[in-house]
Motif scaffolding. Structure first.
Motif, PDB file in Angstrom:
ATOM      1  N   LEU A 173       0.835  -1.199   0.000  1.00  8.33           N
ATOM      2  CA  LEU A 173       0.000   0.000   0.000  1.00  8.33           C
ATOM      3  C   LEU A 173       0.870   1.249   0.000  1.00  8.33           C
ATOM      4  O   LEU A 173       1.789   1.386   0.806  1.00  8.33           O
ATOM      5  CB  LEU A 173      -0.911   0.032   1.233  1.00  8.33           C
ATOM      6  CG  LEU A 173      -2.117  -0.904   1.251  1.00  8.33           C
ATOM      7  CD1 LEU A 173      -2.983  -0.598   2.468  1.00  8.33           C
ATOM      8  CD2 LEU A 173      -2.946  -0.790  -0.018  1.00  8.33           C
ATOM      9  N   THR A 174       0.591   2.170  -0.921  1.00  8.75           N
ATOM     10  CA  THR A 174       1.268   3.456  -0.982  1.00  8.75           C
ATOM     11  C   THR A 174       0.209   4.530  -1.142  1.00  8.75           C
ATOM     12  O   THR A 174      -0.497   4.543  -2.145  1.00  8.75           O
ATOM     13  CB  THR A 174       2.245   3.526  -2.164  1.00  8.75           C
ATOM     14  OG1 THR A 174       3.178   2.446  -2.070  1.00  8.75           O
ATOM     15  CG2 THR A 174       3.000   4.842  -2.172  1.00  8.75           C
ATOM     16  N   PRO A 175       0.025   5.439  -0.166  1.00  7.59           N
ATOM     17  CA  PRO A 175       0.776   5.526   1.080  1.00  7.59           C
ATOM     18  C   PRO A 175       0.426   4.377   2.017  1.00  7.59           C
ATOM     19  O   PRO A 175      -0.562   3.674   1.786  1.00  7.59           O
ATOM     20  CB  PRO A 175       0.319   6.879   1.657  1.00  7.59           C
ATOM     21  CG  PRO A 175      -1.073   7.054   1.125  1.00  7.59           C
ATOM     22  CD  PRO A 175      -1.026   6.486  -0.264  1.00  7.59           C
ATOM     23  N   PRO A 176       1.222   4.192   3.070  1.00  5.04           N
ATOM     24  CA  PRO A 176       0.959   3.103   4.014  1.00  5.04           C
ATOM     25  C   PRO A 176      -0.403   3.251   4.687  1.00  5.04           C
ATOM     26  O   PRO A 176      -1.033   4.311   4.655  1.00  5.04           O
ATOM     27  CB  PRO A 176       2.091   3.238   5.035  1.00  5.04           C
ATOM     28  CG  PRO A 176       3.142   4.014   4.342  1.00  5.04           C
ATOM     29  CD  PRO A 176       2.431   4.946   3.421  1.00  5.04           C
ATOM     30  N   ALA A 177      -0.849   2.171   5.309  1.00  5.83           N
ATOM     31  CA  ALA A 177      -2.100   2.191   6.052  1.00  5.83           C
ATOM     32  C   ALA A 177      -1.993   3.118   7.256  1.00  5.83           C
ATOM     33  O   ALA A 177      -0.914   3.586   7.623  1.00  5.83           O
ATOM     34  CB  ALA A 177      -2.455   0.770   6.502  1.00  5.83           C
ATOM     35  N   VAL A 178      -3.134   3.363   7.889  1.00  6.91           N
ATOM     36  CA  VAL A 178      -3.187   4.263   9.039  1.00  6.91           C
ATOM     37  C   VAL A 178      -2.228   3.823  10.138  1.00  6.91           C
ATOM     38  O   VAL A 178      -1.626   4.646  10.830  1.00  6.91           O
ATOM     39  CB  VAL A 178      -4.636   4.343   9.579  1.00  6.91           C
ATOM     40  CG1 VAL A 178      -4.701   5.185  10.849  1.00  6.91           C
ATOM     41  CG2 VAL A 178      -5.561   4.936   8.517  1.00  6.91           C
ATOM     42  N   ASN A 179      -2.059   2.502  10.301  1.00 12.28           N
ATOM     43  CA  ASN A 179      -1.190   1.995  11.363  1.00 12.28           C
ATOM     44  C   ASN A 179       0.280   1.912  10.950  1.00 12.28           C
ATOM     45  O   ASN A 179       1.110   1.402  11.693  1.00 12.28           O
ATOM     46  CB  ASN A 179      -1.670   0.625  11.843  1.00 12.28           C
ATOM     47  CG  ASN A 179      -1.559  -0.457  10.774  1.00 12.28           C
ATOM     48  OD1 ASN A 179      -1.146  -0.188   9.645  1.00 12.28           O
ATOM     49  ND2 ASN A 179      -1.918  -1.672  11.121  1.00 12.28           N
ATOM     50  N   GLY A 180       0.598   2.401   9.754  1.00 15.14           N
ATOM     51  CA  GLY A 180       1.980   2.399   9.291  1.00 15.14           C
ATOM     52  C   GLY A 180       2.377   1.196   8.467  1.00 15.14           C
ATOM     53  O   GLY A 180       3.443   1.187   7.855  1.00 15.14           O
TER      54      GLY A 180
END
Length: 632
Positions: A173-180
């Protein structure tokens, strides 16, 4: 086109010798993109699954903590994920389930022994699954073969089910998910004919077999068709026990031209412009003989490059694109591969690469002073990163003077991301010694998170960089650890620091950049950047003006270079007396040795960390400087 869902059954009964089957286990996990504990647990869970590849199959259902969060994967598959959560009456994340009822616990609580113990229990079924793409790769055909290896009776008349799930083995995933999290594995993407599965016979005799087939459209939200696999498992709904599991191997679509990598440097110093270089890859099963590359600069189609050749499956080629003229500042370049073999690309996920390049302004003389009160000046360059959360302006300032600084939000940036801000190009030709001073404020999230700041320099337009100053963790911290977002509240939470730029004194075009090193921790603030000439050395490696001439006159040679355990410094002749100093890339003096009446000196590098080192040979008449690399 209407959704295609075809299901066929064939049942055959024949006699075989009584036996039992080796078990393949199913590990189901409920995890989520907005779940902080999931981000902490999943690396260990994924490593355990990887260690047991071939004997344990992972199947991950994306769930949520909060409906208000950005949950891309859950939104795409929430019907199936919610149904499986209700099936197990699960309300917690991250939660793992081994073979339906063998063990249920926090996902981080599973260990190798759990798998070893379950693996020793034989199964009553042989199970296999295969999938094939349609000609135009918009559908897959799934075949599941079931055979009883001994007599078996389920807990109820319609309780034995075959469940089939399409998974993507890897998703980035780009950008990363909410949890990083940015890397996701074994993600459930669709279940056929649904989460309730297909009802099988209650009673099975030894050798009884059944084949179940599906023809289904590939969901439009699939990221990478080449990452598709099919997971099949037999489960008794009364006991919840999974009797057997299987997974198909990944396959490639026929036609897939992949824009694989952008290989040009970020900084571009040629006043006439440059020709970007990219790498393309044949990610399909057919040989790739042609494709087009569309080049977009700042969102506008700039040109199209037609490539022809002959690439076997998984082969790569380097392509030079049409020239881009110089325009000052940062620019976004996007390259899109299309029309493989003059047909439609069957896997659009990997068609596009996006990167950036920058044309820096002319060099400016020092002193340079910047307090960021008028935001980040256009002469500074912020290099875009993958997370989209690089250096930015913050409404906090050092020592109560002004109201702004620059900020690096490490908690929003994955550890793999590069985070650079470049100072204006510097002309240090009139300086003998140069230093950079700055103020910083940083607090760690806790003792496990050690973000860092590094100052690097280059005099070849970024082709090579030298580390001039670096601090991480407690060495960087100016305030106590805090699990809240760090915001400096008083002058005591700011500290001043100095980096020596002496190495570049006398050079006419010097590039200096700050690198934020993320460990997904807390905030770092930098303010009051000053670059100035000084009258004396600021420590660290000194400027190498005239190194070539001095080495020639002194015949100094280093060998072997790179070094492992020992390096020899040859002076070419016997010298009466000289001091030999070794500095690491941060400017820290590693060794200081007196050489008297020697023609060479051996230096023990066995305990040196791998990296770049600088040598100063200080004799009565001059100072010779050079460098070497340690590789272990």
């Amino acid at each position: 086109m209407k959704k295609v869902l075809l299901m066929f059954f064939s049942l055959g009964v024949f006699s075989t010798v009584f036996s039992q089957s080796q078990r393949t286990m199913l590990f189901e996990e409920f995890t989520g993109e907005d779940c902080g504990p999931c981000a902490a647990a999943n690396p260990g869970v994924n490593a355990l699954l990887s260690d047991n590849d071939g004997t344990v199959i992972g199947l991950k259902y994306q769930s949520i903590v909060s409906s208000s969060s950005r949950n891309v994967l859950y939104t795409q598959t929430k019907a199936e994920s919610n149904a499986r959560g209700s099936y197990y009456s699960n309300t917690s994340l991250p939660y793992g389930i081994l073979d339906g009822n063998v063990k249920k616990s926090h996902a981080a609580n599973f260990v190798q022994t759990d798998f070893d113990n379950r693996f020793s229990a034989p199964s009553s079924f042989n199970l296999s699954v295969n999938h094939d793409f349609s000609v135009n790769a918009d559908s897959v055909y799934i075949t599941v073969n079931i055979e009883a290896s001994q007599a078996f009776s389920a807990g109820g008349a319609s309780s034995l089910k075959l469940r089939v799930a399409m998974v993507e083995r890897e998703i980035t995933l780009t950008p990363p998910a909410v949890n990083g999290e940015s890397e996701f594995v074994d993600v459930m993407r669709k279940m056929y004919p649904g989460p309730s599965g297909t009802t099988l016979a209650q009673n099975w005799t030894n050798g009884q077999s059944q084949t179940v087939t599906f023809g289904v459209l590939i969901p439009s939200y699939i990221f990478d068709k080449n990452e598709i696999a099919i997971v099949a498992f037999i489960q008794d709904d009364i006991t919840k026990e999974v009797q057997q599991a299987a997974q198909s191997a990944k396959k490639s679509v026929r036609l897939d031209a992949m824009a694989d990598d952008y290989e040009s440097s970020f900084l571009v110093c040629d006043p006439t412009g440059f020709e970007p270089i990219v790498k393309i890859k044949n990610n399909g099963s057919d040989a790739l003989t042609y494709c087009d590359l569309d080049i977009y600069v700042d969102g506008t189609l700039a040109s199209t490059k037609s490539w022809s050749g002959n690439l076997a499956s998984n082969a790569e080629a380097t392509v030079t694109l049409p020239a881009i003229s110089k325009t000052l500042g940062v620019h976004i370049i996007k390259v899109v591969a299309k029309n493989p073999n003059l047909e439609n690309d069957q896997n659009n996920f990997n068609d596009t690469i996006t990167s950036a390049f920058a044309f820096p302004d002319d060099a400016v003389a020092i002193p340079l002073s910047e307090d960021f009160e008028n935001n980040i000046p256009s002469s500074f360059i912020v290099e875009p990163n993958k997370s989209g959360s690089s250096w930015k302006i913050a409404n906090y300032s050092a020592n109560g003077v002004g109201s702004k600084s620059i900020l690096m939000r490490f908690y929003a940036i994955p550890e793999s991301d590069d985070n650079y801000i470049y100072l204006p190009t510097l002309d240090l030709s009139s300086a003998s010694f140069v230093r950079m001073t700055f103020d910083k404020a940083y607090a760690r999230y806790n003792s496990s998170y050690n973000d860092g700041l590094e100052i690097q320099g280059s005099k070849d337009c970024g082709k090579t960089w030298i580390s001039l100053w670096k601090k991480e963790g407690t060495a960087l911290a100016t305030a106590p650890n805090t699990t809240s977002e760090f915001k400096p509240s008083n002058a005591n939470q700011w500290k001043s620091d100095t980096a020596s730029l002496d190495y570049f004194a006398g050079d006419t075009k010097v590039f200096i950049r700050l690198k934020g090193i993320s460990e997904y921790g807390n905030n770092l603030y930098v303010d009051n950047l000053n670059v100035e000439s000084t009258n004396t050395t600021n420590g660290g490696p000194q400027h190498p003006t005239g190194i070539a001439q001095m080495l020639s006159s002194n015949n100094i040679h280093l060998f072997p270079n790179p070094a492992n355990s020992t390096i020899t410094i040859s002076f070419g002749e016997t010298i009466e007396s000289a001091i030999v100093k070794i500095f690491d890339a941060r400017g820290v003096e590693m060794q200081n040795t007196l050489a008297e009446n020697n023609s060479e000196l051996k230096i023990n590098t066995a305990n040196f960390s791998a990296g770049l080192y600088f040598v100063q040979v200080v004799s009565k008449n001059n100072i010779a400087k050079t460098s070497f690399v340690v590789q272990h």
